[in-house]
Design a protein around this motif. Sequence first.
Motif, PDB file in Angstrom:
ATOM      1  N   HIS A 163      23.734  24.768  47.191  1.00 49.65           N
ATOM      2  CA  HIS A 163      22.510  25.493  47.569  1.00 49.65           C
ATOM      3  C   HIS A 163      22.658  26.057  48.986  1.00 49.65           C
ATOM      4  O   HIS A 163      23.128  25.362  49.885  1.00 49.65           O
ATOM      5  N   THR A 193      20.814  28.631  52.143  1.00 47.32           N
ATOM      6  CA  THR A 193      19.800  29.466  52.758  1.00 47.32           C
ATOM      7  C   THR A 193      20.570  30.371  53.707  1.00 47.32           C
ATOM      8  O   THR A 193      21.283  29.893  54.592  1.00 47.32           O
ATOM      9  N   SER A 231      16.223  37.048  54.541  1.00 41.37           N
ATOM     10  CA  SER A 231      16.673  35.727  54.131  1.00 41.37           C
ATOM     11  C   SER A 231      16.674  35.596  52.607  1.00 41.37           C
ATOM     12  O   SER A 231      15.816  36.161  51.933  1.00 41.37           O
ATOM     13  N   ASN A 285      17.502  32.430  49.524  1.00 39.46           N
ATOM     14  CA  ASN A 285      17.870  31.077  49.103  1.00 39.46           C
ATOM     15  C   ASN A 285      18.504  31.205  47.731  1.00 39.46           C
ATOM     16  O   ASN A 285      17.956  31.885  46.864  1.00 39.46           O
TER      17      ASN A 285
END
Length: 125
Positions: free
Chosen positions: A43, A45, A56, A58
């Motif tokens: 994962h 960001t 941004s 994710n």
Amino acid sequence: MAFTGKYELESQDHYEEFLEEIGLLNAKTDHKVVTQVVQDGNHFTWTQTIPNWTWSNNFTAGQQCELATMKGVQFTAPVTMEGGKILIPFPEYRFTAEIVEGKLVMICITSGEKGVTFKRISKRI
């Protein structure tokens, strides 16, 4: 975590051509882009910042993910990791990122008529 860190633009090739190809030439800046990556397993960001602008996303490598382009357009795409590289097919270009000798190397190849290859190298700060 190989990608985790904060990086500042060191050099880039074909920046203006890339922005023109994706319709963002008016967004050209002389500010040094700062990229911050937080990696927790698969994962991520991923945040890019210049004064008065932040972008941004994710995402999780190995999954279909909801992402946003630099223009703020939402899309869904598979995010993959191959040989230590992150690969994301954005609507107007193919994005890859990897760590090479401690530096973040991002390459975007447009799918438009010109097929512009934009390369950005950022040093860890």
